[in-house]
Write a protein that holds these residues in place. Structure first.
Motif, PDB file in Angstrom:
ATOM      1  N   SER A 192       0.817  -1.214   0.000  1.00 43.40           N
ATOM      2  CA  SER A 192       0.000   0.000   0.000  1.00 43.40           C
ATOM      3  C   SER A 192       0.853   1.267   0.000  1.00 43.40           C
ATOM      4  O   SER A 192       0.338   2.364  -0.190  1.00 43.40           O
ATOM      5  CB  SER A 192      -0.933   0.007   1.213  1.00 43.40           C
ATOM      6  OG  SER A 192      -0.215   0.356   2.366  1.00 43.40           O
ATOM      7  N   VAL A 193       2.159   1.133   0.221  1.00 40.03           N
ATOM      8  CA  VAL A 193       3.019   2.327   0.171  1.00 40.03           C
ATOM      9  C   VAL A 193       3.176   2.734  -1.301  1.00 40.03           C
ATOM     10  O   VAL A 193       3.529   1.901  -2.127  1.00 40.03           O
ATOM     11  CB  VAL A 193       4.403   2.043   0.796  1.00 40.03           C
ATOM     12  CG1 VAL A 193       5.311   3.254   0.666  1.00 40.03           C
ATOM     13  CG2 VAL A 193       4.254   1.641   2.250  1.00 40.03           C
ATOM     14  N   PRO A 194       2.900   3.988  -1.633  1.00 43.02           N
ATOM     15  CA  PRO A 194       2.959   4.386  -3.046  1.00 43.02           C
ATOM     16  C   PRO A 194       4.332   4.111  -3.662  1.00 43.02           C
ATOM     17  O   PRO A 194       5.361   4.269  -3.005  1.00 43.02           O
ATOM     18  CB  PRO A 194       2.706   5.894  -2.998  1.00 43.02           C
ATOM     19  CG  PRO A 194       2.030   6.150  -1.714  1.00 43.02           C
ATOM     20  CD  PRO A 194       2.506   5.105  -0.759  1.00 43.02           C
ATOM     21  N   LYS A 195       4.313   3.695  -4.924  1.00 43.48           N
ATOM     22  CA  LYS A 195       5.528   3.327  -5.632  1.00 43.48           C
ATOM     23  C   LYS A 195       6.496   4.509  -5.709  1.00 43.48           C
ATOM     24  O   LYS A 195       7.712   4.330  -5.768  1.00 43.48           O
ATOM     25  CB  LYS A 195       5.142   2.872  -7.044  1.00 43.48           C
ATOM     26  CG  LYS A 195       5.994   1.764  -7.568  1.00 43.48           C
ATOM     27  CD  LYS A 195       5.426   1.168  -8.854  1.00 43.48           C
ATOM     28  CE  LYS A 195       6.552   0.728  -9.760  1.00 43.48           C
ATOM     29  NZ  LYS A 195       6.651   1.519 -10.987  1.00 43.48           N
ATOM     30  N   GLY A 196       5.949   5.706  -5.733  1.00 46.55           N
ATOM     31  CA  GLY A 196       6.773   6.902  -5.831  1.00 46.55           C
ATOM     32  C   GLY A 196       7.756   7.051  -4.683  1.00 46.55           C
ATOM     33  O   GLY A 196       8.790   7.692  -4.830  1.00 46.55           O
ATOM     34  N   GLN A 197       7.450   6.469  -3.531  1.00 48.08           N
ATOM     35  CA  GLN A 197       8.356   6.568  -2.386  1.00 48.08           C
ATOM     36  C   GLN A 197       9.680   5.854  -2.700  1.00 48.08           C
ATOM     37  O   GLN A 197      10.758   6.360  -2.376  1.00 48.08           O
ATOM     38  CB  GLN A 197       7.715   5.949  -1.138  1.00 48.08           C
ATOM     39  CG  GLN A 197       6.469   6.676  -0.675  1.00 48.08           C
ATOM     40  CD  GLN A 197       6.801   7.985   0.033  1.00 48.08           C
ATOM     41  OE1 GLN A 197       7.560   8.020   0.985  1.00 48.08           O
ATOM     42  NE2 GLN A 197       6.238   9.070  -0.454  1.00 48.08           N
ATOM     43  N   GLU A 229      10.791   5.218  -5.764  1.00 47.58           N
ATOM     44  CA  GLU A 229      11.451   5.948  -6.856  1.00 47.58           C
ATOM     45  C   GLU A 229      12.163   7.185  -6.332  1.00 47.58           C
ATOM     46  O   GLU A 229      13.267   7.505  -6.765  1.00 47.58           O
ATOM     47  CB  GLU A 229      10.408   6.342  -7.909  1.00 47.58           C
ATOM     48  CG  GLU A 229       9.835   5.118  -8.619  1.00 47.58           C
ATOM     49  CD  GLU A 229       8.816   5.483  -9.680  1.00 47.58           C
ATOM     50  OE1 GLU A 229       8.359   6.644  -9.692  1.00 47.58           O
ATOM     51  OE2 GLU A 229       8.479   4.598 -10.485  1.00 47.58           O
ATOM     52  N   ALA A 230      11.531   7.866  -5.370  1.00 44.16           N
ATOM     53  CA  ALA A 230      12.171   9.046  -4.791  1.00 44.16           C
ATOM     54  C   ALA A 230      13.474   8.629  -4.095  1.00 44.16           C
ATOM     55  O   ALA A 230      14.472   9.340  -4.165  1.00 44.16           O
ATOM     56  CB  ALA A 230      11.238   9.726  -3.807  1.00 44.16           C
ATOM     57  N   ILE A 263      12.495   3.940   4.490  1.00 43.03           N
ATOM     58  CA  ILE A 263      11.310   4.662   4.021  1.00 43.03           C
ATOM     59  C   ILE A 263      10.075   3.755   3.937  1.00 43.03           C
ATOM     60  O   ILE A 263       9.036   4.053   4.524  1.00 43.03           O
ATOM     61  CB  ILE A 263      11.572   5.276   2.612  1.00 43.03           C
ATOM     62  CG1 ILE A 263      12.872   6.094   2.614  1.00 43.03           C
ATOM     63  CG2 ILE A 263      10.376   6.094   2.147  1.00 43.03           C
ATOM     64  CD1 ILE A 263      12.872   7.300   3.511  1.00 43.03           C
ATOM     65  N   PRO A 273       9.146   1.425   7.464  1.00 46.52           N
ATOM     66  CA  PRO A 273       8.538   2.220   8.551  1.00 46.52           C
ATOM     67  C   PRO A 273       7.112   2.671   8.229  1.00 46.52           C
ATOM     68  O   PRO A 273       6.244   2.646   9.103  1.00 46.52           O
ATOM     69  CB  PRO A 273       9.477   3.428   8.681  1.00 46.52           C
ATOM     70  CG  PRO A 273      10.777   2.972   8.140  1.00 46.52           C
ATOM     71  CD  PRO A 273      10.454   1.979   7.063  1.00 46.52           C
ATOM     72  N   GLN A 274       6.878   3.057   6.984  1.00 39.24           N
ATOM     73  CA  GLN A 274       5.519   3.472   6.622  1.00 39.24           C
ATOM     74  C   GLN A 274       4.559   2.293   6.662  1.00 39.24           C
ATOM     75  O   GLN A 274       3.414   2.416   7.096  1.00 39.24           O
ATOM     76  CB  GLN A 274       5.508   4.098   5.227  1.00 39.24           C
ATOM     77  CG  GLN A 274       6.206   5.440   5.177  1.00 39.24           C
ATOM     78  CD  GLN A 274       6.140   6.077   3.796  1.00 39.24           C
ATOM     79  OE1 GLN A 274       5.200   5.888   3.044  1.00 39.24           O
ATOM     80  NE2 GLN A 274       7.163   6.839   3.457  1.00 39.24           N
ATOM     81  N   ALA A 331       2.937  12.090   8.631  1.00 43.51           N
ATOM     82  CA  ALA A 331       2.754  10.953   7.732  1.00 43.51           C
ATOM     83  C   ALA A 331       1.295  10.572   7.535  1.00 43.51           C
ATOM     84  O   ALA A 331       0.442  10.862   8.362  1.00 43.51           O
ATOM     85  CB  ALA A 331       3.555   9.763   8.169  1.00 43.51           C
ATOM     86  N   ASN A 332       1.048   9.897   6.469  1.00 48.57           N
ATOM     87  CA  ASN A 332      -0.273   9.491   5.940  1.00 48.57           C
ATOM     88  C   ASN A 332      -1.101  10.657   5.412  1.00 48.57           C
ATOM     89  O   ASN A 332      -0.949  11.778   5.776  1.00 48.57           O
ATOM     90  CB  ASN A 332      -1.110   8.743   6.973  1.00 48.57           C
ATOM     91  CG  ASN A 332      -0.433   7.464   7.369  1.00 48.57           C
ATOM     92  OD1 ASN A 332       0.066   6.743   6.520  1.00 48.57           O
ATOM     93  ND2 ASN A 332      -0.382   7.190   8.654  1.00 48.57           N
TER      94      ASN A 332
END
Ligand SMILES: Nc1ncnc2c1ncn2[C@@H]1O[C@H](COP(=O)(O)OP(=O)(O)OP(=O)(O)O)[C@@H](O)[C@H]1O
Ligand SMILES: [Mg+2]
Lengths: 222, 251
Positions: free
Chosen positions: A115-120, A122-123, A138, A141-142, A221-222
């Motif tokens: 569920s953690v966005p893929k962009g995280q 990539e960043a 990253i 922990p999320q 966060a969130n």
């Protein structure tokens, strides 16, 4: 309520609570901690698509979730001696509870990782971090934050499930209660008493969960 | 020789050819605005340059060093990413890190920079984008424009030779685009090399040094901004401008 019964209940309270503190809680804490380690590893190999390990992880989850906890306890404690493997009650219980809980928590954590966005990720790559570095600092922990309410639920269930360890002669709260109950023939009162102690434990955990969630939400966060 | 050359970049998604042999040269200090209708492959193009997407064919030459865009080694990818930075449309700030930690994380973890040095550098970068006073805020405590400015600070901190921007303002409310565009304009004036996919025609017109118009996975037109906006050579570019400028006028 008559005097005798009250006396028995008061007398037995510390006798039941004590194994609660020395057996039920340690059994829960140790097993759940091990379960979390198993779960993170199992979730990670699936999330990261590690070839052979992923199949092993799926197989493990399939078997554990598809068989009753009580049967698993019997297999390890009463079954393994046939192969010459004898484990004491407490280690057997820890083994079964951690393996069992690990499978359920693994699914929770895997879903949270996904569920953690893929962009995280990539960043992370774009600022020069490796896959593992980004996962560790990253993504995980999320995911753990997302998984926190479900994992708390699992923990609360486990407190109650430890009563099954009575079946393999672990001297935990329920086992002790059974003995006292059959000595005095006061099953109803004593089983309600032990139920209330479980309820107390779970209430404390529910409060801790609420506190934990509040703390997690308060810092962003969130 | 150009600082960055991209040659014959091709990319398919499930059989659909999204980029059909795209080539581009970027000089040091260039601000290249990439324009084009939705689905023309602009995002994919930027992502291939940074290996967020693996191209099917093509090569990239950076300061004379050749990188294959297909089948690059992990070492190549790492080396190229060190020279570039990426600013995403939806910011992609690390949600579990403060603004300052967002800027320093890559420095400390990825590049093993000592912590106090990273923090000092991080604060300088936040200052530069006007976000120093929010250093301890988490992304969800910041507006979109503020998040994007932190993302730009994060990009700057890695000391890139070029920054790739993918529609940095299009997720923002109109009143917040200005603060981000101002930061980008300042960077352009300092001589930062930038490749900017954008729908902000004013930015393209006034800040960029070169306009690239893409459609259907090819570069249709490449020219200097004045020429492009006053007198586009290609019919398709003319049609695009007519639509988009018409819309802007309506707003
Ligand atoms: N991951 C993907 N899988 C399959 N198809 C994709 C993927 N990413 C992009 N595409 C397709 O590639 C084409 C180009 O997409 P791209 O996002 O590069 O366009 P764009 O020019 O950035 O558009 P926009 O202005 O809307 O952002 C589109 O047809 C899109 O559907
Ligand atoms: Mg795009």
């Amino acid at each position: 309520m008559n005097q005798r019964l009250l006396g028995i209940l008061l007398d037995s309270f510390p006798k039941i609570l004590l194994p609660g503190l020395t057996m039920t809680i340690p059994l829960t804490v140790i097993s759940f901690s091990l379960a979390l380690v198993i779960a993170v590893v199992t979730a990670m190999v699936q999330f990261a698509n590690v070839k052979v390990l992923k199949s092993i992880a799926r197989f493990y989850i399939w078997v554990v979730r598809g068989t009753p906890l009580l049967v698993q306890l019997y297999v390890i404690f009463y079954g393994l001696p046939n192969l010459g493997v004898m484990l004491d009650p407490f280690p057997s219980a820890v083994l079964v509870f951690s393996i069992n809980e690990g499978a359920y928590c693994a699914e929770t954590i895997r879903a949270a990782l996904e569920s953690v966005p893929k962009g995280q990720l990539e960043a992370g790559y774009c600022v020069g971090m490796s896959y593992m570095q980004t996962i560790r600092r990253i993504i995980l922990p999320q995911a753990m934050r997302t998984a926190f309410p479900s994992l708390s639920n699992n923990l609360i269930s486990m407190v109650k499930d430890t009563s099954l360890a009575a079946n393999i002669t672990v001297m935990e709260m329920f086992m002790v209660t059974q003995r006292i109950a059959s000595r005095y023939y006061e099953h109803l009162a004593l089983y309600i008493e032990v139920a209330l102690i479980y309820l107390l434990f779970c209430t404390v955990l529910t409060k801790l969960q609420a506190l934990g969630e509040k703390k997690l939400n308060s810092y962003g966060a969130n | 020789m150009a600082m960055l050359q991209i040659r014959n970049l091709r990319k398919c998604f499930d059989g659909l050819e999204v980029l059909k042999s795209v080539s581009l040269e970027v000089e040091k200090g260039d601000v290249v605005a990439i324009l084009g209708p939705s689905g023309s492959g602009k995002t994919t193009f930027l992502r291939c340059i940074n290996f967020l997407e693996t191209a099917d064919e093509g090569e990239l030459i950076f300061d004379g060093e050749v990188f294959p865009l297909h089948g690059a080694t992990r070492k190549d990818i790492g080396a190229l990413r060190k020279k570039t930075a990426f600013v995403f449309q939806n910011y992609n700030l690390f949600r579990n890190k403060t603004a300052l930690q967002n800027v320093t994380e890559g420095l400390i973890i990825g590049r093993k920079m000592p912590k106090d040095q990273a923090n000092a550098l991080g604060m300088r970068m936040l200052q530069k984008v006007g976000m120093a006073d929010r250093a301890d805020s988490y992304p969800n405590q910041l507006s979109g424009g503020q998040q994007q400015r932190v993302a730009i600070a994060r990009a700057l901190a890695t000391d890139p030779e070029i920054i790739l921007f993918d529609e940095p303002t299009s997720a923002l409310d109109p009143e917040l685009t200005g603060e981000v565009l101002a930061v980008m304009r300042a960077l352009a004036q300092e001589g930062m090399t930038m490749l900017v996919v954008t729908h902000e025609m004013n930015f393209a017109k006034n800040v960029s040094s070169k306009v690239v118009f893409m459609e259907g996975g090819v570069v249709v037109e490449e020219s200097d901004p004045t020429a492009f906006f006053q007198n586009p050579k290609q019919e398709r570019a003319r049609a695009f401008l007519k639509t988009i400028l018409g819309e802007e006028r309506k707003e």
